[in-house]
Design a protein around this motif. Structure first.
Motif, short mmCIF file in Angstrom:
data_model
loop_
_atom_site.label_atom_id
_atom_site.label_comp_id
_atom_site.label_asym_id
_atom_site.label_seq_id
_atom_site.Cartn_x
_atom_site.Cartn_y
_atom_site.Cartn_z
N LEU A 1 -3.52 18.92 2.98
CA LEU A 1 -2.09 18.63 2.90
C LEU A 1 -1.85 17.19 3.31
N GLY A 2 -0.71 16.67 2.86
CA GLY A 2 -0.31 15.32 3.22
C GLY A 2 1.19 15.19 3.12
N TYR A 3 1.75 14.31 3.93
CA TYR A 3 3.19 14.06 3.85
C TYR A 3 3.50 12.73 4.50
N TYR A 4 4.68 12.19 4.15
CA TYR A 4 5.14 10.97 4.80
C TYR A 4 6.67 10.99 4.87
N LEU A 5 7.20 10.22 5.82
CA LEU A 5 8.63 9.96 5.95
C LEU A 5 8.82 8.45 6.01
N ASP A 6 9.73 7.94 5.19
CA ASP A 6 9.96 6.51 5.09
C ASP A 6 11.45 6.25 5.30
N MET B 1 0.85 -1.18 0.00
CA MET B 1 0.00 0.00 0.00
C MET B 1 0.89 1.24 0.00
N LEU B 2 0.75 2.08 -1.00
CA LEU B 2 1.52 3.31 -1.03
C LEU B 2 0.99 4.31 0.00
N PRO B 3 1.81 5.30 0.39
CA PRO B 3 1.32 6.33 1.33
C PRO B 3 0.07 7.02 0.78
N GLN B 4 -1.04 6.87 1.48
CA GLN B 4 -2.31 7.36 0.97
C GLN B 4 -2.41 8.89 1.01
N SER B 5 -1.57 9.55 1.77
CA SER B 5 -1.58 11.01 1.79
C SER B 5 -1.19 11.60 0.44
N ILE B 6 -0.38 10.88 -0.34
CA ILE B 6 0.08 11.34 -1.65
C ILE B 6 -0.58 10.54 -2.77
N TYR B 7 -0.64 9.22 -2.61
CA TYR B 7 -1.11 8.33 -3.67
C TYR B 7 -2.42 7.66 -3.24
N SER B 8 -3.46 8.45 -3.08
CA SER B 8 -4.72 7.92 -2.56
C SER B 8 -5.33 6.91 -3.53
N ASP B 9 -5.73 5.77 -2.99
CA ASP B 9 -6.38 4.74 -3.81
C ASP B 9 -7.81 5.13 -4.16
N TYR B 10 -8.49 5.88 -3.30
CA TYR B 10 -9.89 6.21 -3.58
C TYR B 10 -10.01 7.16 -4.77
N PHE B 11 -9.00 8.03 -5.01
CA PHE B 11 -9.06 8.98 -6.11
C PHE B 11 -8.12 8.60 -7.25
N ARG B 12 -7.68 7.34 -7.25
CA ARG B 12 -6.71 6.85 -8.22
C ARG B 12 -7.13 7.11 -9.67
N PHE C 1 5.87 6.89 8.57
CA PHE C 1 4.77 7.66 9.15
C PHE C 1 4.13 8.47 8.03
N ASP C 2 2.81 8.34 7.90
CA ASP C 2 2.08 8.98 6.81
C ASP C 2 0.92 9.78 7.41
N ARG C 3 0.86 11.08 7.12
CA ARG C 3 -0.19 11.94 7.69
C ARG C 3 -0.94 12.67 6.58
N HIS C 4 -2.27 12.67 6.72
CA HIS C 4 -3.13 13.38 5.78
C HIS C 4 -4.13 14.23 6.56
N TYR D 1 5.78 15.63 0.23
CA TYR D 1 4.84 16.58 0.84
C TYR D 1 3.92 17.11 -0.25
N MET D 2 2.61 17.07 0.00
CA MET D 2 1.64 17.57 -0.97
C MET D 2 0.76 18.62 -0.33
N THR D 3 0.55 19.71 -1.05
CA THR D 3 -0.35 20.75 -0.59
C THR D 3 -1.10 21.31 -1.80
N GLY D 4 -2.31 21.79 -1.57
CA GLY D 4 -3.08 22.33 -2.67
C GLY D 4 -4.54 22.47 -2.31
N ASP D 5 -5.35 22.72 -3.32
CA ASP D 5 -6.78 22.98 -3.11
C ASP D 5 -7.63 21.90 -3.75
N ARG D 6 -8.72 21.57 -3.07
CA ARG D 6 -9.77 20.72 -3.64
C ARG D 6 -11.01 21.59 -3.78
N LEU D 7 -11.43 21.82 -5.01
CA LEU D 7 -12.55 22.69 -5.30
C LEU D 7 -13.76 21.84 -5.69
N ILE D 8 -14.86 22.03 -4.98
CA ILE D 8 -16.06 21.22 -5.21
C ILE D 8 -17.23 22.13 -5.55
#
Length: 382
Positions: free
Chosen positions: A276-281, A126-137, A296-299, A252-259
């Motif tokens: 935002l999301g980030y991880y350290l491996d 499973m990749l870090p979901q904070s950056i590579y989310s499976d739900y929005f793949r 550690f992966d944080r979203h 590290y990922m940062t940005g906007d989600r516009l709905i």
């Protein structure tokens, strides 16, 4: 780099054809969640396979294709599709190569997007979901359009860049993972633009990506949702350093989600979340081709609401749906050049990337939960 390159090295002038691929079978067990496993506590429906062909009929021209099979528990139904299918022209320029490809190809976001479906080239099951989310793949990965790219030797290393434009390939998996069911409506691609640049040598790897992805939503007539769209405008910063047997990677990922629409009437205006999301491996490469890692992966869904309390007050959903902290311990063992055995354990607090995103269910999703994953993979090349 494009997935073609990770299946094997570039075709030389002496070899016009190259055929290769892989197959992987996995198992995932989970507690206090239905993420991936659904209503069962475990699943063997974790299967990946691909067969790739590349043909170079003459200098500068190449045609590449890969047919893939993938099922990923409740997140992706079993199906066969083209992982990529493109024509490419390239030439030597500026101490390297510049080219353009057109057709279906993989997004180059971050270090692992274009290789995320190959067990041998991604860092974990499973990749870090904070950056590579499976739900929005579906809204980020397969691009149908054009990609201008270059690879150059510079400063005792290699510089790799891509500029891409087109549309993403959207399937029913996105309908289910975002809304909860295919019966509630359908998503379609509107646009995708991205720019990516990466430098690496024997010791460091650095990268920057910007992407703008938009999908539209059309509800079924008997639902209470509204027509609208979701647009992601994100920056991803990536870094990696290697020293002897150790490797430290962070993104590290940062940005906007516009709905627009979906859960609120379009006349109410645009809803903007700055997430935002980030991880350290940290990874150790041991003798006998064994890797051990801790990550550690944080979203955070909205960086103005890092603990989810504001969302809880406005929606009534528990605060833990606004963030996720994922501690992962894992190991990878290359039994030989063709076989890989991987395993990992996730201890998770929060549920910001647990499906369905629009209508999460507290009765099936706890604040603290866990996953165990195991996968055996085999690759081949002719």
């Amino acid at each position: 780099m494009c997935l073609f390159f990770i299946f094997g090295s570039s075709i030389s002038s002496a070899s016009e054809w190259q055929l290769n691929g892989f197959v992987g079978q996995g198992y995932i067990a989970a507690e206090d969640t239905q993420f991936v496993v659904g209503q069962d506590s475990s699943t063997f429906e974790i299967t990946e396979a691909a067969f790739a062909v590349s043909w170079k009929p003459m200098e500068h021209f190449r045609f590449a294709s890969a047919l893939s099979f993938r099922q990923w528990g409740d997140l992706a139904d079993a199906g066969i599709d083209f992982d990529y299918l493109f024509a490419e022209y390239s030439d030597q320029m500026w101490q390297g190569t510049v080219g353009i490809r057109a057709g279906r190809f993989k997004n180059e976001m971050g270090f692992y997007s274009s290789t995320r479906d190959v067990p041998f080239t991604r860092p974990s099951i499973m990749l870090p979901q904070s950056i590579y989310s499976d739900y929005f793949r579906d809204a980020q990965l397969h691009i149908e359009g054009a990609d201008l790219f270059g690879m150059h030797q510079i400063l005792d290393g290699a510089l790799d860049w891509h500029i891409s434009a087109g549309k993403v390939d959207v399937t029913e998996n996105l309908d289910r993972n975002v809304m909860g069911s295919e019966d509630l409506g359908t998503f379609d691609s509107e646009q995708f633009y991205s720019g990516d640049i990466e430098f690496q040598n024997d010791y460091i790897r650095l990268g920057v990506t910007y992407y703008d992805a938009e999908v539209s939503y059309r509800p079924n007539s008997d639902t209470y949702y509204y027509p609208g769209d979701i647009r992601l405008k994100n920056w991803v910063l990536s870094g990696q350093i290697r020293y002897k047997m150790f490797e430290l990677t962070g993104e590290y990922m940062t940005g906007d989600r516009l709905i627009n629409g979906l859960v609120i009437p379009p006349v109410a205006g645009e809803l903007v979340d700055s997430g935002l999301g980030y991880y350290l491996d940290l990874r150790a490469y041991l003798p006998s081709e064994v890797e051990l890692f801790v990550r550690f992966d944080r979203h955070i869904d909205d960086d103005n609401d890092s603990d989810g309390k504001k969302s809880e007050a406005s929606t009534g959903l528990p605060a833990y749906f606004g963030y996720t902290n994922d501690w992962t311990l894992g190991a990878r063992w290359f039994l030989n050049n063709d076989w890989l055995l991987a395993t990992e354990y996730h201890h998770v607090e929060g549920a910001s990337w647990v499906t369905p995103i629009v209508a999460p269910d507290p009765s099936t999703q706890s604040k603290n939960w866990s996953m165990f994953a195991l996968q055996l993979s085999y690759r081949f090349q002719w």
